[in-house]
Scaffold this active site. Structure first.
Site, PDB file in Angstrom:
ATOM      1  N   CYS A 142      27.100 -20.604 -62.304  1.00  0.00           N
ATOM      2  CA  CYS A 142      27.324 -20.635 -60.742  1.00  0.00           C
ATOM      3  C   CYS A 142      27.570 -22.123 -59.975  1.00  0.00           C
ATOM      4  O   CYS A 142      28.599 -22.570 -60.190  1.00  0.00           O
ATOM      5  CB  CYS A 142      26.445 -19.834 -60.209  1.00  0.00           C
ATOM      6  SG  CYS A 142      26.656 -19.313 -58.645  1.00  0.00           S
ATOM      7  N   LYS A 163      30.327 -13.245 -48.283  1.00  0.00           N
ATOM      8  CA  LYS A 163      29.640 -13.342 -49.624  1.00  0.00           C
ATOM      9  C   LYS A 163      30.393 -12.291 -50.582  1.00  0.00           C
ATOM     10  O   LYS A 163      30.390 -11.291 -50.276  1.00  0.00           O
ATOM     11  CB  LYS A 163      28.090 -13.211 -49.415  1.00  0.00           C
ATOM     12  CG  LYS A 163      27.400 -13.440 -50.709  1.00  0.00           C
ATOM     13  CD  LYS A 163      26.000 -13.095 -50.683  1.00  0.00           C
ATOM     14  CE  LYS A 163      25.047 -13.340 -51.652  1.00  0.00           C
ATOM     15  NZ  LYS A 163      23.582 -13.114 -51.265  1.00  0.00           N
ATOM     16  N   SER A 196      27.204 -13.272 -57.267  1.00  0.00           N
ATOM     17  CA  SER A 196      26.565 -13.683 -56.101  1.00  0.00           C
ATOM     18  C   SER A 196      26.948 -14.985 -55.265  1.00  0.00           C
ATOM     19  O   SER A 196      26.169 -15.930 -55.960  1.00  0.00           O
ATOM     20  CB  SER A 196      24.988 -13.445 -56.077  1.00  0.00           C
ATOM     21  OG  SER A 196      24.361 -13.671 -54.969  1.00  0.00           O
ATOM     22  N   HIS A 239      26.655 -14.291 -62.952  1.00  0.00           N
ATOM     23  CA  HIS A 239      25.050 -14.409 -63.159  1.00  0.00           C
ATOM     24  C   HIS A 239      24.879 -13.156 -64.456  1.00  0.00           C
ATOM     25  O   HIS A 239      24.230 -12.069 -64.003  1.00  0.00           O
ATOM     26  CB  HIS A 239      24.300 -14.038 -62.023  1.00  0.00           C
ATOM     27  CG  HIS A 239      24.461 -15.258 -61.341  1.00  0.00           C
ATOM     28  ND1 HIS A 239      23.627 -16.562 -61.449  1.00  0.00           N
ATOM     29  CD2 HIS A 239      24.919 -15.472 -59.904  1.00  0.00           C
ATOM     30  CE1 HIS A 239      23.706 -17.510 -60.530  1.00  0.00           C
ATOM     31  NE2 HIS A 239      24.581 -16.688 -59.562  1.00  0.00           N
ATOM     32  N   GLU A 241      22.888 -13.548 -66.612  1.00  0.00           N
ATOM     33  CA  GLU A 241      21.442 -13.731 -66.819  1.00  0.00           C
ATOM     34  C   GLU A 241      20.388 -12.847 -66.034  1.00  0.00           C
ATOM     35  O   GLU A 241      19.334 -12.787 -66.120  1.00  0.00           O
ATOM     36  CB  GLU A 241      20.923 -15.174 -67.026  1.00  0.00           C
ATOM     37  CG  GLU A 241      20.788 -15.590 -65.625  1.00  0.00           C
ATOM     38  CD  GLU A 241      21.933 -16.184 -64.493  1.00  0.00           C
ATOM     39  OE1 GLU A 241      21.842 -16.704 -63.732  1.00  0.00           O
ATOM     40  OE2 GLU A 241      23.210 -16.003 -65.235  1.00  0.00           O
ATOM     41  N   ARG A 253      16.388  -9.799 -49.050  1.00  0.00           N
ATOM     42  CA  ARG A 253      15.856 -11.151 -48.463  1.00  0.00           C
ATOM     43  C   ARG A 253      17.090 -11.442 -47.273  1.00  0.00           C
ATOM     44  O   ARG A 253      16.822 -11.877 -46.207  1.00  0.00           O
ATOM     45  CB  ARG A 253      16.142 -12.291 -49.463  1.00  0.00           C
ATOM     46  CG  ARG A 253      15.849 -13.718 -49.054  1.00  0.00           C
ATOM     47  CD  ARG A 253      16.745 -14.380 -49.980  1.00  0.00           C
ATOM     48  NE  ARG A 253      17.926 -14.382 -50.036  1.00  0.00           N
ATOM     49  CZ  ARG A 253      18.512 -15.182 -51.122  1.00  0.00           C
ATOM     50  NH1 ARG A 253      18.215 -15.651 -52.061  1.00  0.00           N
ATOM     51  NH2 ARG A 253      20.027 -14.585 -51.129  1.00  0.00           N
TER      52      ARG A 253
END
EC number: 2.3.1.31
Length: 317
Positions: A142, A163, A196, A239, A241, A253
């Protein structure tokens, strides 16, 4: 083979319950093999979560891996207890005389800042340069991938209008005249990846003579995976992972902070946050990291001192 991490690291008990093979100091010493030495420069705010995610993948490979956790010395994050850093982390200054088979650099919540304004940018640049001489293989994730690409090749990042957030379909770049790279051995032609980020790297900005190869892209999310074979370097902008609920936690969040937050795409069944998400990328995460570890093992010198000597030409397939 298992992964060697401290017994009192928070990730240890969680991975043990999951059935990930773990190994203690005494048992590791009894095995007549040299473990792969992998350093993890963890720039994420929730360090225990990231430790667990990456240790899970490294511990699922057929080789013994010894993980060294690194943090910056020029900047101490306030999102993790100092006791955790002091107990489990070393700074780059403390390990820069060592050699490593592999280095992983994570993302960081600074992607909207210019690289030069990041408080630890000078230290990170020094780490990148050091890694070319002291690390056999690199895996940048990232923002870490964007930062390394900017440092080594001057490739800029671009701010997105909104985003980019969710599970996106990606496809492997197939080349008729060459076989599929070892890094993507076993991958389907199309695969799903969590995304993300607020910024992106664009293919048109990659220098033609850089030696960089595009391995996977998404029509909706853009570049996903590059490799730089000469330096055995992987640039992953997304991502694989991530845990099943990582995007959910990010959504909760963001919702608590912002008035208008979009649902992560293709994540919740029927786009209903009340319904538990299903993990559809786990197998690809294990494949990617397993392929990386196996190629590292196949090409790295047996003696760690040999890493970085003589330019380390890439071994022939």
């Amino acid at each position: 083979m298992p992964i060697k991490i401290p017994n009192d690291l928070p990730a240890f008990q969680k991975l043990k319950v999951e059935g990930v093979q773990l190994i203690g100091e005494d048992e590791a010493l009894r095995q007549d093999i040299r473990p792969m030495q992998v350093a993890l420069l963890n720039l994420m705010p929730d360090k225990p979560k990231t430790e667990t995610q990456l240790a899970r993948l490294l511990g699922a490979t057929p080789l013994q891996v010894e993980l060294t956790l690194l943090t910056t010395s020029t900047y101490r994050p306030n999102t993790v207890p100092l006791s955790h850093l002091q107990s489990f982390y070393q700074t780059w200054e403390e390990v820069k005389d060592r050699k490593f088979d592999g280095l992983i650099v994570t993302g960081s919540p600074v992607e909207l800042m210019p690289f030069e304004e990041v408080k630890y940018w000078d230290e990170l640049r020094a780490i990148f340069d050091w890694s070319r001489r002291n690390v056999h293989s690199h895996f940048f994730i990232c923002w870490g991938a964007q930062a390394a690409l900017y440092h080594f090749h001057g490739v800029p990042k671009h701010t997105l209008p909104t985003k980019r957030f969710g599970i996106y379909n990606h496809f492997v770049i197939e080349r008729r005249d060459t076989r599929r790279p070892p890094l993507l051995r076993g991958f389907d032609d199309y695969f799903l990846v969590p995304v993300s980020r607020h910024t992106e790297v664009r293919e048109r900005d990659i220098p033609k003579d850089s030696g960089l190869e595009v391995l996977a892209v998404s029509n909706a999310a853009g570049l996903c995976l590059l490799q730089e074979p000469h330096y055995r370097t992987v640039y992953m902008f997304n991502h694989l992972e991530y845990d099943t609920y990582t995007l959910h936690d990010e959504f909760m969040r963001d919702q608590a902070k912002l008035a208008d937050v979009s649902l992560p795409m293709n994540y919740y069944p029927d786009d209903d946050p009340a319904k538990p998400p299903r993990n559809c990328w786990r197998a690809y995460a294990h494949l990617l990291f397993g392929n990386w570890i196996n190629e590292m093992y196949r090409t790295t010198p047996y003696e760690l001192a040999g890493i970085g000597e003589g330019g380390q030409p890439v071994a022939a397939d």
